[in-house]
Design an enzyme around this catalytic site. Structure first.
Site, PDB file in Angstrom:
ATOM      1  N   ILE A  12      41.795  41.480  32.524  1.00 62.79           N
ATOM      2  CA  ILE A  12      42.187  42.798  31.996  1.00 62.79           C
ATOM      3  C   ILE A  12      41.990  42.824  30.478  1.00 62.79           C
ATOM      4  CG2 ILE A  12      43.976  44.590  32.012  1.00 62.79           C
ATOM      5  CD1 ILE A  12      45.217  43.154  34.435  1.00 62.79           C
ATOM      6  N   THR A 116      54.162  43.818  34.784  1.00 66.86           N
ATOM      7  CA  THR A 116      53.737  43.833  36.181  1.00 66.86           C
ATOM      8  C   THR A 116      54.767  44.489  37.085  1.00 66.86           C
ATOM      9  OG1 THR A 116      53.380  42.363  38.073  1.00 66.86           O
ATOM     10  CG2 THR A 116      54.723  41.511  36.329  1.00 66.86           C
ATOM     11  N   TYR A 140      57.138  34.028  38.317  1.00 67.04           N
ATOM     12  CA  TYR A 140      56.180  34.861  37.573  1.00 67.04           C
ATOM     13  C   TYR A 140      56.837  36.184  37.171  1.00 67.04           C
ATOM     14  CZ  TYR A 140      52.464  38.218  36.762  1.00 67.04           C
ATOM     15  OH  TYR A 140      51.696  39.216  36.222  1.00 67.04           O
ATOM     16  N   PHE A 168      50.187  47.704  38.634  1.00 69.40           N
ATOM     17  CA  PHE A 168      50.223  47.421  40.066  1.00 69.40           C
ATOM     18  C   PHE A 168      48.997  46.528  40.353  1.00 69.40           C
ATOM     19  CE2 PHE A 168      54.005  49.441  41.836  1.00 69.40           C
ATOM     20  CZ  PHE A 168      54.567  49.813  40.626  1.00 69.40           C
ATOM     21  N   HIS A 188      43.229  37.068  44.664  1.00 71.18           N
ATOM     22  CA  HIS A 188      43.400  38.513  44.875  1.00 71.18           C
ATOM     23  C   HIS A 188      42.585  39.019  46.061  1.00 71.18           C
ATOM     24  CE1 HIS A 188      44.752  38.413  40.519  1.00 71.18           C
ATOM     25  NE2 HIS A 188      45.795  38.763  41.239  1.00 71.18           N
ATOM     26  N   ARG A 280      52.563  35.488  53.615  1.00 71.94           N
ATOM     27  CA  ARG A 280      52.672  34.697  52.392  1.00 71.94           C
ATOM     28  C   ARG A 280      54.077  34.923  51.842  1.00 71.94           C
ATOM     29  NH1 ARG A 280      48.323  36.062  47.713  1.00 71.94           N
ATOM     30  NH2 ARG A 280      49.551  37.958  47.604  1.00 71.94           N
TER      31      ARG A 280
HETATM   32  N1  UFG Z   1      46.257  39.219  50.901  1.00 74.15           N
HETATM   33  C1  UFG Z   1      45.777  38.728  52.098  1.00 74.15           C
HETATM   34  N2  UFG Z   1      44.889  37.698  52.062  1.00 74.15           N
HETATM   35  C2  UFG Z   1      44.459  37.136  50.892  1.00 74.15           C
HETATM   36  C3  UFG Z   1      44.937  37.650  49.680  1.00 74.15           C
HETATM   37  C4  UFG Z   1      45.848  38.691  49.713  1.00 74.15           C
HETATM   38  O1  UFG Z   1      46.136  39.183  53.173  1.00 74.15           O
HETATM   39  O2  UFG Z   1      43.659  36.187  50.941  1.00 74.15           O
HETATM   40  C5  UFG Z   1      47.206  40.333  50.916  1.00 74.15           C
HETATM   41  C6  UFG Z   1      48.539  39.972  50.315  1.00 74.15           C
HETATM   42  O3  UFG Z   1      49.394  39.485  51.285  1.00 74.15           O
HETATM   43  C7  UFG Z   1      48.976  41.312  49.736  1.00 74.15           C
HETATM   44  C8  UFG Z   1      47.692  42.032  49.381  1.00 74.15           C
HETATM   45  O4  UFG Z   1      46.674  41.354  50.098  1.00 74.15           O
HETATM   46  O5  UFG Z   1      49.615  42.045  50.716  1.00 74.15           O
HETATM   47  C9  UFG Z   1      47.378  41.977  47.916  1.00 74.15           C
HETATM   48  O6  UFG Z   1      47.461  40.647  47.463  1.00 74.15           O
HETATM   49  P1  UFG Z   1      47.005  40.191  46.013  1.00 74.15           P
HETATM   50  O7  UFG Z   1      47.212  38.715  45.939  1.00 74.15           O
HETATM   51  O8  UFG Z   1      45.655  40.726  45.729  1.00 74.15           O
HETATM   52  O9  UFG Z   1      48.002  40.947  45.055  1.00 74.15           O
HETATM   53  P2  UFG Z   1      49.606  40.953  45.012  1.00 74.15           P
HETATM   54  O10 UFG Z   1      50.053  42.313  45.451  1.00 74.15           O
HETATM   55  O11 UFG Z   1      50.188  39.816  45.727  1.00 74.15           O
HETATM   56  O12 UFG Z   1      49.885  40.694  43.486  1.00 74.15           O
HETATM   57  C10 UFG Z   1      49.299  41.446  42.451  1.00 74.15           C
HETATM   58  C11 UFG Z   1      49.103  40.575  41.240  1.00 74.15           C
HETATM   59  C12 UFG Z   1      50.420  40.085  40.699  1.00 74.15           C
HETATM   60  C13 UFG Z   1      51.328  41.257  40.474  1.00 74.15           C
HETATM   61  C14 UFG Z   1      51.408  42.150  41.662  1.00 74.15           C
HETATM   62  C15 UFG Z   1      52.161  43.376  41.300  1.00 74.15           C
HETATM   63  O13 UFG Z   1      48.319  39.442  41.578  1.00 74.15           O
HETATM   64  O14 UFG Z   1      50.190  39.418  39.498  1.00 74.15           O
HETATM   65  O15 UFG Z   1      50.115  42.516  42.121  1.00 74.15           O
HETATM   66  O16 UFG Z   1      52.070  44.326  42.261  1.00 74.15           O
HETATM   67  F1  UFG Z   1      52.544  40.806  40.174  1.00 74.15           F
END
Ligand code: UFG
Length: 327
Positions: A12, A116, A140, A168, A188, A280
């Site tokens: 970012i 975040t 975090y 987000f 991600h 997760r």
């Molecule tokens: N997911 C999967 N498989 C994967 C990766 C992710 O099913 O291999 C799912 C996760 O369970 C989640 C969604 O996809 O439901 C998004 O996951 P991300 O890891 O892309 O993002 P997060 O929502 O977990 O987290 C992100 C940022 C964080 C921040 C958060 C705030 O990585 O730093 O958004 O909303 F805190």
């Protein structure tokens, strides 16, 4: 106007440097390249430095005649923060304290902070507004919560002006593909789905038993260039007013993991191989932002709100990876 951008070599941060330069600011990147890349520093000078180096921070603020700071530098992997909380409190919390103290010493009192949605924890209701209770559920999120608190106290006690931006799900890539997402390891969703479509490992879907329409988690994906633009607007706001603020940044619409997969399949024309695995730890079922405040007070207006546009950017960036690695 010279702006110190900590973490300006990151995802970012680098997109924000591009937006800052386009808006007439001079970014100066302060980065130790522990998670970012020298090749992503394309707008402005690079000062190689660590947040823990207080004296170097003070010198940099003075030498480069810095008038405001945009603070990204932080560790961001939720799972890693639970296995190694000390690293997160050290880098994110103590790093932010070191930066704020250096700013106080150098009399630089304007800061835009990269926060975040993780500060909210498990939502009590969605879409989330900024006054939703702050109850992080991982180190975090706590590290960002504590950094926010310090900024608020520096505002109250030392006359700082702070703009706290709660992102987000940052995603996509610069439309001109000058920079993009390059996390190692990548955790991600969107880049991992795209990589699966391009022949990488099958995507692991973390749970299909959530209380959502299709059982997978719902997130609010926001284009990284729209996030970058919000930082420009926040800086313009603190320059032209004595205001401080806290703003959610999202599109206000949620997409499930299965919906993201469908869009990637449509964009790539390829089937995404998947496997369903257990949930997760620490994933809330649904996270959606209410960003009305950023729109009303900063005049923020996301330009790349369509999920298809976001996915296309990531797809093109991932396609170019092999080419770039040969450079
Ligand atoms: N997911 C999967 N498989 C994967 C990766 C992710 O099913 O291999 C799912 C996760 O369970 C989640 C969604 O996809 O439901 C998004 O996951 P991300 O890891 O892309 O993002 P997060 O929502 O977990 O987290 C992100 C940022 C964080 C921040 C958060 C705030 O990585 O730093 O958004 O909303 F805190």
């Amino acid at each position: 106007m010279n702006i110190l951008v900590t973490g300006g070599a990151g995802y970012i941060g680098s997109h924000t440097c591009k937006a800052l330069a386009a808006a007439g600011f001079n970014p100066v990147v302060y980065d130790n390249i522990s998670r970012g890349y020298e090749r992503a520093i394309k707008w402005g000078k690079w000062v190689k430095g660590d947040l823990s180096d207080h004296a170097h921070l003070v010198r940099s603020l003075i030498d480069y005649k810095i008038e405001a700071v945009v603070h990204f530098a932080a560790y961001i992997v939720v799972g890693e923060s639970s296995s190694d909380p000390a690293a997160y409190y050290q880098n994110n919390v103590l790093g932010t304290l070191s930066l704020l103290s250096a700013m106080k010493q150098a009399q630089v009192k304007k800061i835009v902070f990269s926060s975040t949605a993780a500060v909210y924890g498990t939502p009590k209701s969605v879409p989330l507004t900024e006054d939703h209770p702050l109850e992080p559920i991982n180190p975090y999120g706590w590290s960002k919560f504590m950094s926010e608190k310090m900024i608020l106290d520096f505002q109250r006690s030392y006359g700082f002006q702070g703009m706290i931006l709660r992102y987000f799900n940052a995603s996509g890539a610069d439309p001109e593909l000058e920079v993009g997402e390059d996390h190692v390891p990548e955790t991600h969703l969107i880049p991992l789905v795209v990589r699966a479509a391009l022949g990488g490992k099958p995507l692991q879907i973390f749970g299909n038993d959530y209380p959502t329409n299709d059982g997978s988690c719902i997130r609010d994906y926001i284009h990284v260039s729209d996030l970058a633009q919000a930082h420009v607007l926040a800086l313009q706001k603190i320059n032209t007013s004595n205001q401080s603020g806290i703003y959610n940044l999202g599109n206000g619409s949620g997409y499930s993991v299965f919906e993201v997969i469908k869009v990637v399949e449509a964009v790539s024309g390829k089937k995404v191989p998947t496997t369903i695995v257990p949930r997760r730890v620490g994933d809330p079922a649904t996270l959606i932002a209410n960003s009305s405040l950023a729109k009303a007070e900063l005049g923020w207006c996301p330009k790349y709100a369509e999920l298809e546009t976001i996915v296309k950017g990531t797809y093109e960036w991932e396609l170019g990876r092999e080419f770039r690695s040969g450079l």
